[in-house]
Each structure stands twice: as structure tokens, then as C-alpha cells.
Design an enzyme around this catalytic site. Structure first.
Site, PDB file in Angstrom:
ATOM      1  N   LEU A 281       0.815  -1.212   0.000  1.00 44.02           N
ATOM      2  CA  LEU A 281       0.000   0.000   0.000  1.00 44.02           C
ATOM      3  C   LEU A 281       0.855   1.272   0.000  1.00 44.02           C
ATOM      4  O   LEU A 281       1.894   1.327   0.641  1.00 44.02           O
ATOM      5  CB  LEU A 281      -0.929  -0.011   1.230  1.00 44.02           C
ATOM      6  N   HIS A 282       0.355   2.264  -0.729  1.00 41.00           N
ATOM      7  CA  HIS A 282       1.034   3.563  -0.797  1.00 41.00           C
ATOM      8  C   HIS A 282      -0.008   4.663  -0.635  1.00 41.00           C
ATOM      9  O   HIS A 282      -1.190   4.367  -0.378  1.00 41.00           O
ATOM     10  CB  HIS A 282       1.810   3.683  -2.117  1.00 41.00           C
ATOM     11  N   GLU A 283       0.411   5.903  -0.859  1.00 39.85           N
ATOM     12  CA  GLU A 283      -0.514   7.035  -0.624  1.00 39.85           C
ATOM     13  C   GLU A 283      -1.754   6.962  -1.514  1.00 39.85           C
ATOM     14  O   GLU A 283      -2.792   7.527  -1.170  1.00 39.85           O
ATOM     15  CB  GLU A 283       0.200   8.380  -0.858  1.00 39.85           C
TER      16      GLU A 283
ATOM     17  N   HIS B 235      -3.477   4.200  -2.222  1.00 42.00           N
ATOM     18  CA  HIS B 235      -4.439   3.382  -1.449  1.00 42.00           C
ATOM     19  C   HIS B 235      -4.930   4.158  -0.227  1.00 42.00           C
ATOM     20  O   HIS B 235      -6.102   4.087   0.134  1.00 42.00           O
ATOM     21  CB  HIS B 235      -3.773   2.085  -0.968  1.00 42.00           C
TER      22      HIS B 235
ATOM     23  N   GLN C 228      -5.504 -13.090 -11.617  1.00 38.07           N
ATOM     24  CA  GLN C 228      -5.428 -11.954 -12.538  1.00 38.07           C
ATOM     25  C   GLN C 228      -4.023 -11.743 -13.107  1.00 38.07           C
ATOM     26  O   GLN C 228      -3.788 -10.780 -13.824  1.00 38.07           O
ATOM     27  CB  GLN C 228      -5.954 -10.674 -11.884  1.00 38.07           C
TER      28      GLN C 228
ATOM     29  N   GLY D 273      -9.233   2.977  -7.506  1.00 40.43           N
ATOM     30  CA  GLY D 273      -8.410   4.069  -8.032  1.00 40.43           C
ATOM     31  C   GLY D 273      -8.618   4.238  -9.528  1.00 40.43           C
ATOM     32  O   GLY D 273      -8.653   3.256 -10.284  1.00 40.43           O
ATOM     33  N   GLN D 274      -8.728   5.498  -9.943  1.00 37.69           N
ATOM     34  CA  GLN D 274      -8.939   5.797 -11.357  1.00 37.69           C
ATOM     35  C   GLN D 274      -7.673   5.535 -12.184  1.00 37.69           C
ATOM     36  O   GLN D 274      -7.716   5.552 -13.407  1.00 37.69           O
ATOM     37  CB  GLN D 274      -9.391   7.270 -11.474  1.00 37.69           C
TER      38      GLN D 274
ATOM     39  N   ASP E  18      -6.354   2.745 -12.605  1.00 36.98           N
ATOM     40  CA  ASP E  18      -6.762   1.587 -13.398  1.00 36.98           C
ATOM     41  C   ASP E  18      -8.134   1.898 -14.000  1.00 36.98           C
ATOM     42  O   ASP E  18      -9.152   1.329 -13.594  1.00 36.98           O
ATOM     43  CB  ASP E  18      -6.828   0.335 -12.519  1.00 36.98           C
TER      44      ASP E  18
ATOM     45  N   SER F 170       2.320   0.387  -6.879  1.00 34.93           N
ATOM     46  CA  SER F 170       3.136  -0.581  -6.134  1.00 34.93           C
ATOM     47  C   SER F 170       4.311  -1.032  -6.985  1.00 34.93           C
ATOM     48  O   SER F 170       5.353  -1.426  -6.473  1.00 34.93           O
ATOM     49  CB  SER F 170       2.294  -1.784  -5.735  1.00 34.93           C
TER      50      SER F 170
HETATM   51  O1  PAF Z   1      -6.561  -2.924  -8.378  1.00 31.28           O
HETATM   52  C1  PAF Z   1      -6.150  -3.899  -7.732  1.00 31.28           C
HETATM   53  O2  PAF Z   1      -5.280  -3.779  -6.877  1.00 31.28           O
HETATM   54  C2  PAF Z   1      -6.731  -5.261  -8.008  1.00 31.28           C
HETATM   55  O3  PAF Z   1      -6.988  -5.445  -9.357  1.00 31.28           O
HETATM   56  C3  PAF Z   1      -7.984  -5.571  -7.163  1.00 31.28           C
HETATM   57  C4  PAF Z   1      -9.145  -4.640  -7.523  1.00 31.28           C
HETATM   58  C5  PAF Z   1      -7.657  -5.429  -5.689  1.00 31.28           C
HETATM   59  C6  PAF Z   1      -8.448  -7.006  -7.429  1.00 31.28           C
HETATM   60  O4  PAF Z   1      -7.472  -7.925  -7.079  1.00 31.28           O
END
Ligand code: PAF
Length: 281
Positions: free
Chosen positions: A33-35, A37, A61, A147-148, A150, A186
Site C-alpha cells: 500500500l502507498h498514498e 491506497h 489476474q 483508483g482511477q 486503473d 506498487s
Molecule cells: O486494483 C487492484 O489492486 C486489483 O486489481 C484488485 C481490484 C484489488 C483485485 O485484485
């Protein structure tokens, strides 16, 4: 601050909150996690009575040659960040808790996932949709925060939630950047000193495109060419894709007449970075 490892613990906790009439916010993450998140968690804390964060590096994924094993993991540091940001619980299951050996259900959103990152990472969004739908079923939050950065993921999740009538509000949150403009990720930890400098090309180019749009440029091909030309000037950068698409349908755009998404994916050395912005018309 609670660390939960089992699905039944999460269900029990959320049930107890519901009994008290509390609202629940949820932030799905893969940890490290970073700022970026942190801003999602803080927003969730501001808008809900209780917030739960999942930390799970989701194997389904990642493609066979992607960085699943190397993906950074540090649950103690992640817990600290969640606590400081005001979350009440972290759900950090093992893969065996989330996936049966003989799992036979898939979740796939067609159309939106055939382009951009989906075209480059076959199966990626099926994995994302499967795990996010599972987490939404387990946590049953009122609101879930994404987060936008992605942008395609946000569009896909929104479509999945709509199509499956999942009772949750999806809240997209703005990209958080380093002071010099690099979007927080990350994966930035993979970059060497030289690569870190080269990575600034992404945000720099997006700023240039925004300026062109502000000045009235509406020819998407011209802008795509400009982006590619600028990226090619950076020796450590290799273009994965450069696009201009409709911000809802993610369909390729020739003439810009309504809101667009400008997403780019670039390899800096071996690290694949993405960035984007939405231009509202
Ligand atoms: O964006 C992410 O970190 C991942 O794709 C998520 C939404 C946590 C699903 O694993």
C-alpha cells in the site's frame, strides 16, 4: 485494528455492524500500500461508519509470465497504513481460502475487456472480476472504492456490478501522484534510479495532450501520433499501447466529440506502467 484471515470472520463482523445500523465501506487492494491506497481508505472512512480493506495478491489476474511471485508483500506495513488511515479491519486471506481447487465458475465482462490492458493481458480482467465479485459477496459493502489509475478496471467493475445487480456503489477516486508527477503504483518499487527518471515521460506526455485538447485539438489520431513520437524519444521506454477512447464504452475514437479517456501503458525497462486522464467535454 483487526486482521481477518477467514471469510466467516468477515461475514460475522459485517453482520454485527449491520445489526447496529452502521454503513460499510470497502477498499480492495493487493497490498504494497502507498498514498494512492491511503487516499481511497481515507475517502471510505469519511463516507462510511466502518471500513474494511482486503489485502490479497490475486493469482487469477496474473498471466503465466507476469509478476505474481515477485509482487511486493508486506502485511505489517500495510496494516499500519490501514490503521493510520482509519480502517477498522483488514481481510488478508490465503489463496486457499479464496479459491477451491476445483473452482468452475468464471466471471467475464465482454467488450470492455478486449481492448487496452485486456488485449495485452489476456484473462486479466476475468481474474479481477472473479475476485472482486467474490469479495463484494463476502463483504457486502455499501460503497467500494477503486483508483482511477486503473481506469479500465473501474469501467469493467462498474459494468459487472450493473449487469449482475450487485447492491454496491462503486466510487472511482482520483490518481495520486508523486511530487514530480509519476502516478503512485506498487510497481514503482521495481524501478532503478535511471528508470524512475525515465518513467516521468508518462505524466509529462499526458500533460502535453491535455494542453493540446485545451487548445482545441479534436483529431485523436494526431494526438496518438504525438504521444508515440514523444515516448519514442525516451530510450528506456517501450510503448505497450497508446489510446484515446470513449470514457464509457472504451471504444476507439477518431474525432473527439464527447468525454474521452487517454490511457497509456509503457514498459520502462521490464516494468509495465500505466497512466491516464479523463477529458470531459
Ligand atoms: O486494483 C487492484 O489492486 C486489483 O486489481 C484488485 C481490484 C484489488 C483485485 O485484485
Amino acid at each position: 485494528m483487526m486482521l481477518l484471515k477467514q471469510i466467516k470472520e468477515v461475514r460475522k463482523l459485517v453482520k454485527s455492524w449491520r445489526k447496529e445500523g452502521l454503513t460499510v465501506g470497502y477498499v480492495p487492494t493487493m497490498g504494497a500500500l502507498h498514498e494512492g491506497h491511503e487516499s481511497l481508505i481515507k475517502r471510505a472512512v469519511a463516507e462510511n461508519d466502518r471500513v474494511i480493506v482486503s489485502v490479497f495478491v490475486n493469482p487469477t489476474q496474473f498471466g503465466p509470465n507476469e509478476d505474481y511471485d515477485a509482487y511486493p508483500r508486506n502485511i505489517d506495513k500495510d496494516m499500519q497504513l490501514c490503521m493510520n488511515a482509519g480502517a477498522v479491519a483488514v481481510f488478508n486471506p490465503e489463496p486457499e481460502e479464496m479459491y477451491f481447487d476445483d473452482k468452475s465458475t468464471s466471471v467475464s465482462v465482454s467488450g470492455l475487456t478486449d481492448v487496452l490492458c485486456g488485449a495485452k493481458r489476456p484473462g486479466h480482467f476475468n481474474g479481477v472480476c472473479l475476485i472482486v465479485s467474490k469479495f463484494l459477496n463476502i463483504v457486502t459493502p455499501d460503497k467500494a472504492y477503486f483508483g482511477q489509475k486503473d481506469a479500465q478496471q473501474v469501467a469493467v467493475i462498474k459494468r459487472m456490478v450493473r449487469d449482475l445487480n450487485i447492491d454496491v456503489e462503486i466510487i472511482p477516486c482520483p490518481i495520486i501522484r508523486e511530487e514530480d508527477g509519476l502516478a503512485k503504483s506498487s510497481r514503482n518499487t521495481y524501478l532503478s534510479y535511471e528508470e524512475r527518471k525515465a518513467a516521468l515521460v508518462l505524466s509529462r506526455i499526458l500533460q502535453m495532450v491535455r494542453k493540446e485538447l485545451d487548445n482545441g485539438e479534436r483529431d485523436a489520431n494526431k494526438l496518438r501520433e504525438m504521444i508515440a513520437e514523444e515516448l519514442n524519444k525516451e530510450p528506456l521506454a517501450k510503448i505497450d499501447y497508446v489510446e484515446i477512447v470513449d470514457s464509457d464504452s472504451l471504444k476507439h475514437v477518431e474525432v473527439i466529440e464527447r468525454s474521452i479517456l487517454v490511457p497509456i501503458a509503457v514498459y520502462i525497462g521490464k516494468t509495465r506502467l500505466i497512466d491516464n486522464f479523463i477529458y470531459e467535454l
